[in-house]
Design a protein around this motif. Structure first.
Motif: not given
Length: 130
Positions: A15-16, A18-20, A22-23, A36
């Motif tokens: 999840p970390v 994916v978050l980064l 996506k940014k 995702n």
């Protein structure tokens, strides 16, 4: 010039990351939608359903290697059995720097490149075919 993408899939269970990631993709402003999936099976089911319903497939897929349920290699093996395999642009994304995995990824026609984690926007753009 860097082209626009309607739909990008990120297949990764971290999840970390994916978050980064996506940014990074959002900041580029070239992706209309980013979806995702936590494992390859969920993504394969979504792609299969889109194909079956004659919906637009993702323009680009970012695929991790190590995931639960269906990992990246298993995902690629199953994709090879489908008619839509030639319509996918897959980029392997992995923290692995093992040359054997990079070579293995080149055996799949749908795999366009191998991107090593961690990813910076600059490195990402250099690996992306546009």
């Amino acid at each position: 010039m860097f082209k626009n993408y309607q739909l990008a899939y990120i297949i990764d269970d971290d999840p970390v990351f994916v978050l980064l990631f996506k940014k990074i993709l959002t900041k580029l402003g070239k992706f209309d939608a980013i979806v995702n999936f936590e494992n390859g099976q969920l993504a394969l089911d979504a792609i299969t359903n889109k194909h079956k319903n004659k919906e637009t497939l993702p323009d680009i897929v970012f695929l991790d290697i190590n995931m639960p349920i269906l990992d990246g290699w298993e995902f690629l093996k199953l994709v090879e059995k489908h008619q839509f395999k030639d319509h996918l642009n897959i980029y392997m994304v992995s923290s692995s720097i093992d040359n054997s995995e990079i070579k293995k990824s080149k055996k799949y026609k749908s795999v366009k490149n191998f991107i090593s984690k961690p990813i910076s926007a600059k490195d990402f753009l250099q690996k992306l075919e546009y």
